[in-house]
Design a protein around this motif. Structure first.
Motif, PDB file in Angstrom:
ATOM      1  N   ASP A  72      32.843  25.021  44.570  1.00 61.71           N
ATOM      2  CA  ASP A  72      32.361  24.888  45.929  1.00 61.71           C
ATOM      3  C   ASP A  72      33.109  23.573  46.409  1.00 61.71           C
ATOM      4  OD1 ASP A  72      30.678  26.913  45.825  1.00 61.71           O
ATOM      5  OD2 ASP A  72      28.699  25.482  45.610  1.00 61.71           O
ATOM      6  N   ALA A  73      33.254  22.411  45.637  1.00 65.72           N
ATOM      7  CA  ALA A  73      34.095  21.303  46.181  1.00 65.72           C
ATOM      8  C   ALA A  73      35.334  21.628  46.528  1.00 65.72           C
ATOM      9  CB  ALA A  73      33.940  20.160  45.187  1.00 65.72           C
ATOM     10  N   HIS A  74      36.041  22.256  45.587  1.00 64.84           N
ATOM     11  CA  HIS A  74      37.444  22.684  45.783  1.00 64.84           C
ATOM     12  C   HIS A  74      37.716  23.609  47.065  1.00 64.84           C
ATOM     13  CE1 HIS A  74      41.436  24.618  44.551  1.00 64.84           C
ATOM     14  NE2 HIS A  74      41.535  23.312  44.534  1.00 64.84           N
ATOM     15  N   ALA A  75      36.726  24.504  47.417  1.00 67.44           N
ATOM     16  CA  ALA A  75      36.763  25.032  48.614  1.00 67.44           C
ATOM     17  C   ALA A  75      36.764  24.351  49.990  1.00 67.44           C
ATOM     18  CB  ALA A  75      35.831  26.323  48.747  1.00 67.44           C
ATOM     19  N   THR A  76      35.931  23.281  49.866  1.00 67.29           N
ATOM     20  CA  THR A  76      35.817  22.209  50.807  1.00 67.29           C
ATOM     21  C   THR A  76      36.954  21.274  51.009  1.00 67.29           C
ATOM     22  OG1 THR A  76      33.421  22.048  50.322  1.00 67.29           O
ATOM     23  CG2 THR A  76      34.472  20.180  51.446  1.00 67.29           C
ATOM     24  N   ALA A  77      37.501  21.212  49.760  1.00 69.54           N
ATOM     25  CA  ALA A  77      38.821  20.317  49.920  1.00 69.54           C
ATOM     26  C   ALA A  77      39.960  21.383  50.566  1.00 69.54           C
ATOM     27  CB  ALA A  77      39.308  19.950  48.511  1.00 69.54           C
ATOM     28  N   LEU A  78      40.108  22.592  50.247  1.00 70.65           N
ATOM     29  CA  LEU A  78      40.996  23.429  50.742  1.00 70.65           C
ATOM     30  C   LEU A  78      40.682  23.538  52.194  1.00 70.65           C
ATOM     31  CD1 LEU A  78      41.254  25.946  47.955  1.00 70.65           C
ATOM     32  CD2 LEU A  78      42.992  24.349  48.644  1.00 70.65           C
ATOM     33  N   GLY A  79      39.721  23.724  52.537  1.00 73.10           N
ATOM     34  CA  GLY A  79      39.303  23.856  54.017  1.00 73.10           C
ATOM     35  C   GLY A  79      39.073  25.496  54.303  1.00 73.10           C
ATOM     36  N   VAL A  80      38.662  26.112  53.286  1.00 76.00           N
ATOM     37  CA  VAL A  80      38.634  27.702  53.374  1.00 76.00           C
ATOM     38  C   VAL A  80      37.370  28.062  53.810  1.00 76.00           C
ATOM     39  CG1 VAL A  80      38.715  29.844  51.957  1.00 76.00           C
ATOM     40  CG2 VAL A  80      40.117  27.970  51.468  1.00 76.00           C
ATOM     41  N   ALA A  81      37.188  29.260  54.906  1.00 79.41           N
ATOM     42  CA  ALA A  81      36.138  29.942  55.214  1.00 79.41           C
ATOM     43  C   ALA A  81      36.335  31.291  55.482  1.00 79.41           C
ATOM     44  CB  ALA A  81      35.787  29.024  56.630  1.00 79.41           C
ATOM     45  N   ALA A  82      35.214  31.969  55.844  1.00 76.80           N
ATOM     46  CA  ALA A  82      35.592  33.421  56.026  1.00 76.80           C
ATOM     47  C   ALA A  82      34.345  34.210  56.680  1.00 76.80           C
ATOM     48  CB  ALA A  82      35.461  34.133  54.492  1.00 76.80           C
ATOM     49  N   ASN A  83      34.893  35.058  57.509  1.00 79.04           N
ATOM     50  CA  ASN A  83      33.689  35.939  58.172  1.00 79.04           C
ATOM     51  C   ASN A  83      33.525  37.511  57.426  1.00 79.04           C
ATOM     52  OD1 ASN A  83      33.493  34.246  60.230  1.00 79.04           O
ATOM     53  ND2 ASN A  83      35.283  35.042  61.288  1.00 79.04           N
ATOM     54  N   VAL A  84      32.412  37.695  57.065  1.00 79.58           N
ATOM     55  CA  VAL A  84      32.301  38.888  56.352  1.00 79.58           C
ATOM     56  C   VAL A  84      31.528  39.918  57.259  1.00 79.58           C
ATOM     57  CG1 VAL A  84      30.976  40.033  54.146  1.00 79.58           C
ATOM     58  CG2 VAL A  84      31.826  37.395  54.282  1.00 79.58           C
ATOM     59  N   MET A  85      32.210  41.219  57.237  1.00 75.38           N
ATOM     60  CA  MET A  85      31.584  42.161  58.189  1.00 75.38           C
ATOM     61  C   MET A  85      31.317  43.495  57.419  1.00 75.38           C
ATOM     62  SD  MET A  85      34.734  41.343  61.094  1.00 75.38           S
ATOM     63  CE  MET A  85      35.793  40.680  59.805  1.00 75.38           C
ATOM     64  N   LEU A  86      30.299  44.301  58.075  1.00 78.17           N
ATOM     65  CA  LEU A  86      29.891  45.498  57.265  1.00 78.17           C
ATOM     66  C   LEU A  86      30.495  46.469  58.095  1.00 78.17           C
ATOM     67  CD1 LEU A  86      28.473  46.234  54.712  1.00 78.17           C
ATOM     68  CD2 LEU A  86      26.340  46.204  56.169  1.00 78.17           C
ATOM     69  N   GLY A  87      31.221  47.577  57.372  1.00 79.78           N
ATOM     70  CA  GLY A  87      31.790  48.515  58.389  1.00 79.78           C
ATOM     71  C   GLY A  87      30.958  49.457  58.293  1.00 79.78           C
ATOM     72  N   SER A  88      31.672  51.155  58.655  1.00 79.50           N
ATOM     73  CA  SER A  88      30.784  52.023  58.771  1.00 79.50           C
ATOM     74  C   SER A  88      29.858  52.527  57.538  1.00 79.50           C
ATOM     75  CB  SER A  88      31.534  53.088  59.167  1.00 79.50           C
ATOM     76  OG  SER A  88      32.682  53.479  58.259  1.00 79.50           O
ATOM     77  N   GLY A  89      28.641  53.202  57.812  1.00 72.94           N
ATOM     78  CA  GLY A  89      27.970  53.527  56.873  1.00 72.94           C
ATOM     79  C   GLY A  89      27.209  52.574  55.942  1.00 72.94           C
ATOM     80  N   ASN A  90      27.469  51.167  56.224  1.00 74.72           N
ATOM     81  CA  ASN A  90      27.028  50.201  55.414  1.00 74.72           C
ATOM     82  C   ASN A  90      27.795  50.114  54.134  1.00 74.72           C
ATOM     83  OD1 ASN A  90      25.584  49.307  57.770  1.00 74.72           O
ATOM     84  ND2 ASN A  90      23.687  49.729  57.020  1.00 74.72           N
ATOM     85  N   LYS A  91      28.690  50.576  53.933  1.00 75.96           N
ATOM     86  CA  LYS A  91      29.309  50.390  52.716  1.00 75.96           C
ATOM     87  C   LYS A  91      30.841  49.630  52.567  1.00 75.96           C
ATOM     88  CE  LYS A  91      29.765  54.055  49.747  1.00 75.96           C
ATOM     89  NZ  LYS A  91      29.746  55.435  49.187  1.00 75.96           N
ATOM     90  N   ASP A  92      31.372  49.894  53.652  1.00 79.03           N
ATOM     91  CA  ASP A  92      32.762  49.196  53.965  1.00 79.03           C
ATOM     92  C   ASP A  92      32.478  47.618  54.374  1.00 79.03           C
ATOM     93  OD1 ASP A  92      33.925  51.598  53.372  1.00 79.03           O
ATOM     94  OD2 ASP A  92      33.586  51.984  55.576  1.00 79.03           O
ATOM     95  N   ILE A  93      33.331  46.761  53.433  1.00 77.44           N
ATOM     96  CA  ILE A  93      33.272  45.273  53.520  1.00 77.44           C
ATOM     97  C   ILE A  93      34.631  44.916  54.019  1.00 77.44           C
ATOM     98  CG2 ILE A  93      33.049  43.130  52.531  1.00 77.44           C
ATOM     99  CD1 ILE A  93      30.433  44.343  52.331  1.00 77.44           C
ATOM    100  N   ARG A  94      34.620  44.344  55.166  1.00 84.07           N
ATOM    101  CA  ARG A  94      35.807  43.629  55.554  1.00 84.07           C
ATOM    102  C   ARG A  94      35.483  42.053  55.906  1.00 84.07           C
ATOM    103  NH1 ARG A  94      40.146  46.129  58.077  1.00 84.07           N
ATOM    104  NH2 ARG A  94      40.433  44.448  59.619  1.00 84.07           N
ATOM    105  N   ILE A  95      36.793  41.250  55.273  1.00 80.17           N
ATOM    106  CA  ILE A  95      36.710  39.892  55.353  1.00 80.17           C
ATOM    107  C   ILE A  95      37.768  39.324  56.174  1.00 80.17           C
ATOM    108  CG2 ILE A  95      36.798  37.672  53.732  1.00 80.17           C
ATOM    109  CD1 ILE A  95      34.944  39.055  51.850  1.00 80.17           C
ATOM    110  N   LEU A  96      37.493  38.517  57.036  1.00 83.30           N
ATOM    111  CA  LEU A  96      38.699  37.779  57.759  1.00 83.30           C
ATOM    112  C   LEU A  96      38.649  36.353  57.065  1.00 83.30           C
ATOM    113  CD1 LEU A  96      40.708  37.360  59.696  1.00 83.30           C
ATOM    114  CD2 LEU A  96      39.030  36.431  61.320  1.00 83.30           C
ATOM    115  N   LEU A  97      39.598  36.090  56.282  1.00 81.69           N
ATOM    116  CA  LEU A  97      39.805  34.805  55.641  1.00 81.69           C
ATOM    117  C   LEU A  97      40.399  33.875  56.671  1.00 81.69           C
ATOM    118  CD1 LEU A  97      39.398  33.463  52.947  1.00 81.69           C
ATOM    119  CD2 LEU A  97      41.550  34.040  52.191  1.00 81.69           C
TER     120      LEU A  97
END
Length: 189
Positions: A72-97
């Motif tokens: 977690d600390a390394h993710a904070t240092a890198l400044g990484v974040a993401a948006n997680v979205m659920l696609g059609s049929g509630n089975k497909d996962i899409r992430i915007l990093l």
């Protein structure tokens, strides 16, 4: 009829029935029998759906929590974040990093959905780059309800965590939590 005729006739009393032909013993035994059957059914349900909340090896779990805090600390240092979205049929996962410029983005991401109670419903998939900053993958079955989410790079350098109610929030924003590990106790079970 004369008096003589009445005296010659005998009044016969009915013969008593055996106990098992009477309704009252069966009615009285039905209550305890129903309770015994209900107890057996309850035991079977409890045995089949045991909760997975108890950690068997708490020492290893404690070590895993320390490693998770570092991720977690390394993710904070890198400044990484993401948006997680659920696609059609509630089975497909899409992430915007969302990663800072100059950071080498991984070609794949590890993605875990952890059910708060039932361990057998947990899912872990590997998301592949689908263009630009987007990653995509498909779950084994459709999901709904509440989930704990853990996402990170496959090399184990950083991770992002969050809690997601799929029914209420179509997009989950994952940001690093500096100095804490809110889902560490769930991640290692």
């Amino acid at each position: 009829m004369t008096t003589l005729d009445l005296a010659s006739q005998t009044v016969s009393s009915p013969q008593p029935k055996p106990w098992y032909r009477e309704p009252w013993p069966w009615i009285l035994m039905a209550g305890p029998a129903i309770v015994v059957v209900a107890g057996l059914v309850t035991f079977r349900i409890a045995y089949q759906h045991k909760e997975d909340l108890v950690v068997e090896d708490y020492y290893k779990e404690g070590l895993a929590i320390n490693q998770s805090i570092e991720l977690d600390a390394h993710a904070t240092a890198l400044g990484v974040a993401a948006n997680v979205m659920l696609g059609s049929g509630n089975k497909d996962i899409r992430i915007l990093l969302d990663a800072p410029e100059g950071m080498q983005r991984p070609s794949e991401l590890d993605f875990r959905l952890i059910h708060p109670i039932r361990k057998d419903e947990d899912e872990e998939i590997r998301l592949k780059v689908s263009g630009g900053n987007f990653y995509a993958g498909t779950l084994n079955r459709p999901i709904s309800g509440r989930w704990n989410v853990i996402m990170g790079d496959p090399n184990g350098q950083w991770r992002l965590t969050g809690r997601w109610n799929v029914n209420e929030t179509p997009v989950l924003r994952l940001v690093p939590i500096a100095g804490s590990s809110s889902l560490s106790n769930v991640a290692g079970r």
